[in-house]
Design a protein around this motif. Structure first.
Motif, mmCIF file in Angstrom:
data_model
loop_
_atom_site.group_PDB
_atom_site.id
_atom_site.type_symbol
_atom_site.label_atom_id
_atom_site.label_comp_id
_atom_site.label_asym_id
_atom_site.label_seq_id
_atom_site.Cartn_x
_atom_site.Cartn_y
_atom_site.Cartn_z
ATOM 1 N N PRO A 25 0.817 -1.227 0.000
ATOM 2 C CA PRO A 25 0.000 0.000 0.000
ATOM 3 C C PRO A 25 0.849 1.275 0.000
ATOM 4 N N VAL A 26 2.029 1.215 0.597
ATOM 5 C CA VAL A 26 2.926 2.376 0.586
ATOM 6 C C VAL A 26 3.362 2.672 -0.843
ATOM 7 N N LYS A 27 3.766 1.621 -1.567
ATOM 8 C CA LYS A 27 4.175 1.819 -2.961
ATOM 9 C C LYS A 27 3.006 2.296 -3.810
ATOM 10 N N LYS A 28 1.783 1.840 -3.515
ATOM 11 C CA LYS A 28 0.613 2.300 -4.265
ATOM 12 C C LYS A 28 0.431 3.802 -4.054
ATOM 13 N N ALA A 29 0.528 4.257 -2.800
ATOM 14 C CA ALA A 29 0.389 5.685 -2.515
ATOM 15 C C ALA A 29 1.493 6.483 -3.210
ATOM 16 N N LEU A 30 2.715 6.008 -3.139
ATOM 17 C CA LEU A 30 3.830 6.696 -3.795
ATOM 18 C C LEU A 30 3.656 6.712 -5.308
ATOM 19 N N SER A 31 3.110 5.624 -5.860
ATOM 20 C CA SER A 31 2.915 5.573 -7.313
ATOM 21 C C SER A 31 1.860 6.576 -7.762
ATOM 22 N N GLU A 32 0.869 6.833 -6.917
ATOM 23 C CA GLU A 32 -0.158 7.814 -7.263
ATOM 24 C C GLU A 32 0.392 9.240 -7.241
ATOM 25 N N TYR A 33 1.522 9.446 -6.569
ATOM 26 C CA TYR A 33 2.211 10.733 -6.599
ATOM 27 C C TYR A 33 3.267 10.762 -7.704
ATOM 28 N N GLY A 34 3.413 9.662 -8.447
ATOM 29 C CA GLY A 34 4.385 9.599 -9.536
ATOM 30 C C GLY A 34 5.820 9.428 -9.067
ATOM 31 N N LEU A 35 6.001 8.916 -7.845
ATOM 32 C CA LEU A 35 7.352 8.783 -7.295
ATOM 33 C C LEU A 35 7.977 7.412 -7.545
ATOM 34 N N VAL A 36 7.167 6.395 -7.732
ATOM 35 C CA VAL A 36 7.665 5.038 -7.999
ATOM 36 C C VAL A 36 6.733 4.349 -8.974
ATOM 37 N N GLU A 37 7.201 3.251 -9.537
ATOM 38 C CA GLU A 37 6.351 2.388 -10.356
ATOM 39 C C GLU A 37 6.196 1.065 -9.646
ATOM 40 N N MET A 38 4.983 0.589 -9.595
ATOM 41 C CA MET A 38 4.735 -0.705 -8.961
ATOM 42 C C MET A 38 5.009 -1.822 -9.953
ATOM 43 N N THR A 39 5.522 -2.932 -9.440
ATOM 44 C CA THR A 39 5.703 -4.111 -10.281
ATOM 45 C C THR A 39 4.336 -4.763 -10.486
ATOM 46 N N SER A 40 4.248 -5.667 -11.446
ATOM 47 C CA SER A 40 2.969 -6.340 -11.671
ATOM 48 C C SER A 40 2.587 -7.186 -10.460
ATOM 49 N N ALA A 41 3.568 -7.757 -9.759
ATOM 50 C CA ALA A 41 3.271 -8.531 -8.551
ATOM 51 C C ALA A 41 2.684 -7.621 -7.470
ATOM 52 N N GLU A 42 3.258 -6.437 -7.301
ATOM 53 C CA GLU A 42 2.739 -5.494 -6.303
ATOM 54 C C GLU A 42 1.326 -5.044 -6.661
ATOM 55 N N LYS A 43 1.079 -4.812 -7.940
ATOM 56 C CA LYS A 43 -0.280 -4.441 -8.375
ATOM 57 C C LYS A 43 -1.271 -5.556 -8.062
ATOM 58 N N PHE A 44 -0.863 -6.792 -8.326
ATOM 59 C CA PHE A 44 -1.716 -7.953 -8.052
ATOM 60 C C PHE A 44 -2.046 -8.030 -6.562
ATOM 61 N N LYS B 82 -1.314 8.172 2.071
ATOM 62 C CA LYS B 82 -1.492 9.346 1.210
ATOM 63 C C LYS B 82 -1.764 10.596 2.027
ATOM 64 N N LYS B 83 -2.480 10.456 3.127
ATOM 65 C CA LYS B 83 -2.744 11.602 3.987
ATOM 66 C C LYS B 83 -1.418 12.140 4.540
ATOM 67 N N ALA B 84 -0.552 11.248 4.998
ATOM 68 C CA ALA B 84 0.758 11.672 5.517
ATOM 69 C C ALA B 84 1.587 12.320 4.409
ATOM 70 N N LEU B 85 1.567 11.746 3.221
ATOM 71 C CA LEU B 85 2.328 12.312 2.106
ATOM 72 C C LEU B 85 1.801 13.684 1.705
ATOM 73 N N SER B 86 0.495 13.892 1.834
ATOM 74 C CA SER B 86 -0.075 15.185 1.461
ATOM 75 C C SER B 86 0.372 16.291 2.407
ATOM 76 N N GLU B 87 0.879 15.922 3.569
ATOM 77 C CA GLU B 87 1.330 16.902 4.550
ATOM 78 C C GLU B 87 2.841 17.142 4.501
ATOM 79 N N VAL B 88 3.524 16.498 3.568
ATOM 80 C CA VAL B 88 4.974 16.681 3.435
ATOM 81 C C VAL B 88 5.234 18.059 2.855
ATOM 82 N N ARG B 89 6.144 18.772 3.475
ATOM 83 C CA ARG B 89 6.519 20.098 2.976
ATOM 84 C C ARG B 89 7.623 19.925 1.932
ATOM 85 N N SER B 90 7.538 20.658 0.856
ATOM 86 C CA SER B 90 8.567 20.613 -0.187
ATOM 87 C C SER B 90 9.761 21.425 0.249
#
Length: 93
Positions: A39-58, A78-86
């Motif tokens: 789920p962490v990689k899924k959240a990061l992938s929605e921010y465009g920071l990583v790509e999930m493998t097909s196994a992780e997607k499954f 995602k809530k925690a990531l939305s609060e990250v300061r740039s």
């Protein structure tokens, strides 16, 4: 015991020997560490920071089917990531 971690940057972080050891041990124990990471990689992938493998997607879909575990874990992350300061000079959307 003073456990002060060095500042790390996305994509350039490192893990200590002990962190690697405990991650592997966690994966051996019914894949618990791996399944927590998905789920962490899924959240990061929605921010465009990583790509999930097909196994992780499954496994993310499987986790979502099982009482929404994967989805609810991702929402918190995602809530925690939305609060990250740039940092200064870092491009933002």
């Amino acid at each position: 015991m003073n456990v002060m971690a060095e500042r790390q940057h996305l994509g350039q972080g490192t893990t200590t020997s002990w962190e690697k050891f405990w991650y592997i041990l966690g994966c051996i124990y019914l894949g618990a560490a791996y399944f927590q990471k998905v789920p962490v990689k899924k959240a990061l992938s929605e921010y465009g920071l990583v790509e999930m493998t097909s196994a992780e997607k499954f496994w993310y879909v499987v986790q979502c089917i099982l009482f929404g575990f994967g989805y609810f874990a991702k929402v918190t992350i995602k809530k925690a990531l939305s609060e990250v300061r740039s940092p200064a000079g870092f491009p933002t959307a």
